[in-house]
Design a protein around this motif. Structure first.
Motif, PDB file in Angstrom:
ATOM      1  N   LEU A  89     -78.841  31.976  15.171  1.00 55.55           N
ATOM      2  CA  LEU A  89     -79.794  32.125  14.061  1.00 55.55           C
ATOM      3  C   LEU A  89     -81.006  31.215  14.259  1.00 55.55           C
ATOM      4  CD1 LEU A  89     -77.370  32.345  11.014  1.00 55.55           C
ATOM      5  CD2 LEU A  89     -78.840  34.166  11.872  1.00 55.55           C
TER       6      LEU A  89
ATOM      7  N   ILE B 258     -83.335  32.807  16.661  1.00 54.92           N
ATOM      8  CA  ILE B 258     -84.063  33.937  16.068  1.00 54.92           C
ATOM      9  C   ILE B 258     -85.211  33.404  15.197  1.00 54.92           C
ATOM     10  CG2 ILE B 258     -83.900  35.909  14.489  1.00 54.92           C
ATOM     11  CD1 ILE B 258     -80.924  36.148  15.368  1.00 54.92           C
TER      12      ILE B 258
ATOM     13  N   VAL C 160     -89.319  33.918  15.674  1.00 55.00           N
ATOM     14  CA  VAL C 160     -90.243  34.445  14.653  1.00 55.00           C
ATOM     15  C   VAL C 160     -91.402  33.459  14.468  1.00 55.00           C
ATOM     16  CG1 VAL C 160     -90.489  35.115  12.237  1.00 55.00           C
ATOM     17  CG2 VAL C 160     -88.405  35.703  13.465  1.00 55.00           C
TER      18      VAL C 160
ATOM     19  N   GLN D 183     -93.720  33.555  17.397  1.00 50.38           N
ATOM     20  CA  GLN D 183     -94.566  34.756  17.359  1.00 50.38           C
ATOM     21  C   GLN D 183     -95.760  34.521  16.428  1.00 50.38           C
ATOM     22  OE1 GLN D 183     -94.084  37.909  19.122  1.00 50.38           O
ATOM     23  NE2 GLN D 183     -96.188  37.975  18.428  1.00 50.38           N
TER      24      GLN D 183
ATOM     25  N   GLY E 223     -98.288  33.653  19.102  1.00 57.54           N
ATOM     26  CA  GLY E 223     -98.487  35.043  19.506  1.00 57.54           C
ATOM     27  C   GLY E 223     -97.528  35.502  20.581  1.00 57.54           C
TER      28      GLY E 223
ATOM     29  N   TYR F  28     -92.960  35.694  21.159  1.00 55.63           N
ATOM     30  CA  TYR F  28     -91.700  35.239  20.576  1.00 55.63           C
ATOM     31  C   TYR F  28     -90.855  34.444  21.560  1.00 55.63           C
ATOM     32  CZ  TYR F  28     -89.822  39.458  22.819  1.00 55.63           C
ATOM     33  OH  TYR F  28     -89.478  40.422  23.724  1.00 55.63           O
TER      34      TYR F  28
ATOM     35  N   LEU G 231     -83.950  35.903  36.925  1.00 56.74           N
ATOM     36  CA  LEU G 231     -83.428  36.174  35.581  1.00 56.74           C
ATOM     37  C   LEU G 231     -82.999  37.631  35.458  1.00 56.74           C
ATOM     38  CD1 LEU G 231     -86.131  34.284  33.487  1.00 56.74           C
ATOM     39  CD2 LEU G 231     -83.746  33.656  33.672  1.00 56.74           C
TER      40      LEU G 231
ATOM     41  N   MET H 234     -79.201  39.470  34.596  1.00 56.47           N
ATOM     42  CA  MET H 234     -79.174  40.240  33.356  1.00 56.47           C
ATOM     43  C   MET H 234     -78.682  41.662  33.621  1.00 56.47           C
ATOM     44  SD  MET H 234     -82.199  39.230  30.834  1.00 56.47           S
ATOM     45  CE  MET H 234     -82.611  37.555  30.466  1.00 56.47           C
TER      46      MET H 234
ATOM     47  N   LEU I  96     -76.320  42.430  21.856  1.00 62.28           N
ATOM     48  CA  LEU I  96     -76.802  41.715  23.057  1.00 62.28           C
ATOM     49  C   LEU I  96     -77.383  42.705  24.064  1.00 62.28           C
ATOM     50  CD1 LEU I  96     -73.990  39.122  23.898  1.00 62.28           C
ATOM     51  CD2 LEU I  96     -76.231  38.660  22.946  1.00 62.28           C
TER      52      LEU I  96
ATOM     53  N   ALA J 151     -86.022  44.208  25.261  1.00 67.61           N
ATOM     54  CA  ALA J 151     -86.928  43.296  25.978  1.00 67.61           C
ATOM     55  C   ALA J 151     -87.552  44.024  27.160  1.00 67.61           C
ATOM     56  CB  ALA J 151     -86.169  42.055  26.449  1.00 67.61           C
TER      57      ALA J 151
ATOM     58  N   PHE K 126    -101.945  40.518  21.140  1.00 72.21           N
ATOM     59  CA  PHE K 126    -100.547  40.742  21.524  1.00 72.21           C
ATOM     60  C   PHE K 126    -100.081  42.054  20.936  1.00 72.21           C
ATOM     61  CE2 PHE K 126     -96.038  40.541  20.546  1.00 72.21           C
ATOM     62  CZ  PHE K 126     -95.470  40.006  21.678  1.00 72.21           C
TER      63      PHE K 126
ATOM     64  N   ASP L  54     -96.548  44.523  21.085  1.00 74.63           N
ATOM     65  CA  ASP L  54     -95.201  44.817  21.579  1.00 74.63           C
ATOM     66  C   ASP L  54     -94.490  45.572  20.468  1.00 74.63           C
ATOM     67  OD1 ASP L  54     -92.556  44.856  22.318  1.00 74.63           O
ATOM     68  OD2 ASP L  54     -92.571  42.839  23.187  1.00 74.63           O
TER      69      ASP L  54
ATOM     70  N   THR M  70     -91.622  46.487  20.153  1.00 75.19           N
ATOM     71  CA  THR M  70     -90.183  46.268  19.958  1.00 75.19           C
ATOM     72  C   THR M  70     -89.869  45.055  19.071  1.00 75.19           C
ATOM     73  OG1 THR M  70     -89.991  44.829  21.897  1.00 75.19           O
ATOM     74  CG2 THR M  70     -89.689  47.197  22.262  1.00 75.19           C
ATOM     75  N   ILE M  71     -90.873  44.266  18.717  1.00 71.28           N
ATOM     76  CA  ILE M  71     -90.504  42.972  18.104  1.00 71.28           C
ATOM     77  C   ILE M  71     -89.739  43.087  16.785  1.00 71.28           C
ATOM     78  CG2 ILE M  71     -92.040  41.388  19.309  1.00 71.28           C
ATOM     79  CD1 ILE M  71     -93.963  41.542  17.052  1.00 71.28           C
TER      80      ILE M  71
ATOM     81  N   MET N 123     -86.252  44.089  17.597  1.00 72.02           N
ATOM     82  CA  MET N 123     -85.580  42.939  18.192  1.00 72.02           C
ATOM     83  C   MET N 123     -85.027  42.025  17.088  1.00 72.02           C
ATOM     84  SD  MET N 123     -85.686  42.052  21.447  1.00 72.02           S
ATOM     85  CE  MET N 123     -86.793  41.411  22.586  1.00 72.02           C
ATOM     86  N   PHE N 124     -85.854  41.806  16.085  1.00 73.53           N
ATOM     87  CA  PHE N 124     -85.451  40.935  14.977  1.00 73.53           C
ATOM     88  C   PHE N 124     -84.235  41.524  14.250  1.00 73.53           C
ATOM     89  CE2 PHE N 124     -85.779  39.721  10.475  1.00 73.53           C
ATOM     90  CZ  PHE N 124     -85.674  38.346  10.603  1.00 73.53           C
TER      91      PHE N 124
ATOM     92  N   SER O 218     -81.056  41.538  16.390  1.00 71.05           N
ATOM     93  CA  SER O 218     -80.438  40.228  16.596  1.00 71.05           C
ATOM     94  C   SER O 218     -79.772  39.728  15.316  1.00 71.05           C
ATOM     95  CB  SER O 218     -81.437  39.219  17.145  1.00 71.05           C
ATOM     96  OG  SER O 218     -82.582  39.189  16.350  1.00 71.05           O
ATOM     97  N   ILE O 219     -80.399  40.019  14.171  1.00 67.77           N
ATOM     98  CA  ILE O 219     -79.761  39.607  12.910  1.00 67.77           C
ATOM     99  C   ILE O 219     -78.436  40.373  12.730  1.00 67.77           C
ATOM    100  CG2 ILE O 219     -79.964  39.746  10.384  1.00 67.77           C
ATOM    101  CD1 ILE O 219     -81.590  37.462  11.406  1.00 67.77           C
TER     102      ILE O 219
END
Ligand code: HEM
Lengths: 282, 351
Positions: free
Chosen positions: A202, A205, A209, A212, A216, A218, B40, B44, B74, B81, B288, B290, B292-293, B296-297, B300-301
């Motif tokens: 958490l 995450i 945020v 970001q 600009g 994440y 990386l 992955m 995950l 990403a 910027f 993207d 997917t952001i 993504m949030f 992940s939550i």
């Protein structure tokens, strides 16, 4: 430095209270200093709790005094971070100590670890720090708050890990003879690790945020992000090793100490040795 | 086939993948330029294969809903990403106060091969801005005013800066430390039409000591400019950088002469006249994009909630009280029995 600034007397008093709590906790596991083979009552544990609470209150005053003096909370400099961690680690460890009597003797490992922070803060200058524009963001509360719970859970785990490792010696076995068996200690320690993983995830995450909003992007694998990712990965590796192998409890203890060492370096090392953007100053 | 997937799903393989990822992350510590991103990406990919196989074949993971949600999230994060890298766009732009955003002026553009955003519809006008400085030249808050068109086609004022990007069509514009002054110049050639343009000077106050630039007028020799600025800049005390309280004199240096041109003034050069029309500021933005952001949030939550649920259930099967009751028992036993080995055996039975 211009003389003694307002927060220092509170800080010294708070650290003093933690120090007394440490000594009493130690006396509790090595009662022969008092001429008795083992402590029959647990009254000293109440005294430890009282000194922890007093320490927390005094550190609260230290933080408040500094906040008033410099106009912002303890977010930026290493001095501020250490004081703020001493405060939050104290609170969370106190709650665990109070609610889970089984782990109380592990305070003799936990409190000296806090002393590393305590002695470190004493050699730092309490110079006023600059509050960067990116810190006006409210996600910092979420990110930092979660991080505090995460580190405190790891620290509680380290206490139990220390017990498992010290029990490899006869002296250690005597010190922690009032604690449950290694298997139970190990089980409890990894519960803390599991919860730590939840809070760590958490925290990452919330940090993403914030990053970001602030920069600009994440995630950019800057030094602090890489270091924090490695800590998270170490936790994952630790939990998975236990799924695949029967790990002796002392090895399990060393794994926890390793994870904590990584987290410790992430918190108190990386942001201050690298000049990367993550400092939030640029 | 199934046995191959089962082999790929091995938890030992997971550990190898994780250790390799750890090595890759350590090598990339601090973003060194000589380390390729593959250190990386390869671990992955290994972990994605391993985890997908485990999700398909291992009941320990696919029959425990919380744990399943966590591991699937995950996987999805890694996939998002990758999609983000393919569709993203990163760029910088310097916008002079009063000018309209134009995509042709973007610099250092980096975009994924599948970038498909609608940048042509992005339109806003840069308004005035201010940047606060604390004593010791420490940068504080930036307030940048912009005008954007709302859905009904009306112009709307917005203040952006620091933590508040301007978001249009998914494109996010962030103010940066990079900002400075610009001179609005008109070149009136002896023959032909006059042209008006801007010459941005380097970032201020970072390059306060070298506010210069050059320009070659059509058909003429190169001209060097230097701005002699007067701002509120104060190294010791707090101050605010803004256009309104700044003024400047343009120093024009040609191969033969040096001229000081005040605001509104002009200088006659070989084949034309150079007018110093205005002193304005420019703001450097980071762009910027993207898509997917947000995903993504949420993913992940959801993943962490899955993990939390799994631990919650696991810990409830053998709750914290087990430890507490063990401790209670140990306390009681201590009074009667001082033999630690016996006690430990008894407690292990209970756990
Ligand atoms: C990438 C390949 C991975 C595979 C194949 C995999 C597979 C598994 C499996 C089979 C379990 C067993 C559940 C059980 O026996 O109860 C498990 C548990 C778990 N995994 Fe993973 N996992 C992977 C990656 C990760 C990662 C990157 C994390 C990150 C933290 C993670 C965190 C966990 C946790 C916390 C548990 C529960 C541990 C416990 O109950 O003690 N896994 N995983």
């Amino acid at each position: 430095m211009n003389g003694i600034v307002s927060e220092l007397p509170w800080l010294w008093a708070g650290l003093g209270a933690y120090f007394v709590a440490t000594l009493i906790a130690m006396w509790g596991v090595v009662p022969r200093f008092a001429g008795v083979p083992f402590v029959k009552t647990k009254r000293h544990e109440h005294v430890v709790m009282i000194f922890l609470v007093v320490g927390i209150l005094l550190l609260t005053m230290a933080i408040a005094a500094r906040w008033i003096r410099i106009g912002h909370g303890p977010w930026i400099s290493l001095f501020e971070l250490l004081v703020s961690q001493l405060w939050s680690l104290g609170i969370i460890f106190f709650l665990l100590y109070w609610r889970l009597p089984g782990l109380r003797p592990s305070a003799v490992v936990v409190l000296p670890v806090m002393w590393i922070l305590g002695s470190w803060v004493l050699i730092l200058e309490p110079t006023a720090s600059h509050f960067p524009a990116t810190y006006y963001n409210s996600w910092k509360w979420v990110h930092v708050g979660l991080g505090k719970v995460f580190l405190a859970l790891l620290l509680a785990g380290v206490g139990l890990a220390g017990v498992m490792v010290l029990r490899r010696t006869q002296r250690g076995q005597r010190w922690f003879s009032s604690m449950p068996s290694d298997a139970v200690v190990d089980h409890l320690a990894w519960r803390f690790m599991m919860l730590a993983l939840v809070f760590d995830s958490l925290m990452l995450i919330a940090g993403a945020v914030w990053a970001q909003d602030a920069w600009g992007r994440y995630w950019a694998w800057d030094s602090l992000e890489t270091s924090a990712f490695l800590t998270w990965l170490f936790l994952a590796i630790g939990l998975h090793v236990r799924l695949s192998y029967r790990v002796p409890t002392w090895v399990s203890g060393l794994m926890i100490i390793g994870i904590f060492a990584m987290a410790f370096a992430t918190y108190f090392g990386t942001p201050y040795i690298s000049s990367a953007a993550h400092k939030g100053m640029v | 086939m199934l046995t191959i997937i089962q082999k790929l799903a091995s938890l030992k393989f997971t550990l190898v993948g994780m250790v390799l990822l750890g090595v890759g992350a350590s090598l990339s510590y601090g973003n060194p330029t000589d380390i390729p991103v593959w250190v990386l990406v390869v671990p992955m990919i290994l972990l994605v294969v391993n985890l997908s196989a485990a999700i398909l074949t291992n009941p320990r993971i696919n029959q425990q809903s919380g744990l399943l949600v966590f591991h699937v999230s995950l996987l999805v994060i890694v996939i998002l990403a990758a999609v983000g890298r393919l569709t993203h766009m990163d760029a910088h732009i310097e916008l002079v106060v009063g000018s309209v955003f134009a995509r042709q002026n973007l610099q250092e553009i980096k975009s994924g091969p599948l970038h498909g955003g609608n940048l042509d519809d992005v339109s806003f006008v840069q308004g005035p801005f201010s940047v606060q400085y604390a004593p010791g030249m420490q940068r504080g808050l930036t307030h940048s005013q912009v005008k954007i068109k709302n859905k009904r086609g009306e112009w709307q004022d917005k203040v952006v800066g620091d933590d508040r990007p301007l978001i249009i069509n998914g494109y996010r514009f962030y103010t940066t430390f990079n900002k400075g002054f610009t001179s609005v110049l008109t070149w009136v050639p002896d023959e032909g039409e006059a042209v008006t343009g801007t010459v941005n000077m380097p970032s201020y106050p970072l390059f306060e000591y070298k506010q210069d630039n050059r320009w070659t007028p059509p058909g003429g020799d190169e001209i060097k400019f230097w701005l002699q600025l007067r701002t509120n800049m104060d190294e010791k005390n707090a101050w605010v950088l803004e256009q309104g309280s700044s003024s400047g004199v343009l120093v024009v240096v040609t191969s033969a002469n040096r001229y000081e041109v005040p605001l509104g003034g002009f200088v006659q050069l070989g084949n034309g006249r150079l007018q110093f029309d205005d002193l304005r500021m420019w703001m450097g933005y980071r762009l910027f994009y993207d898509p997917t952001i947000q995903w993504m949030f949420f993913v992940s939550i959801a993943g962490v909630m899955g993990l939390g649920y799994y631990f919650w259930k696991k810990m409830n099967v053998q709750p914290w009280m087990v430890e507490a009751s063990v401790a209670e028992t140990s306390k009681k036993m201590m009074i009667n029995d001082n033999h630690s080995t016996k006690r430990n055996v008894a407690m292990e039975d209970q756990s």
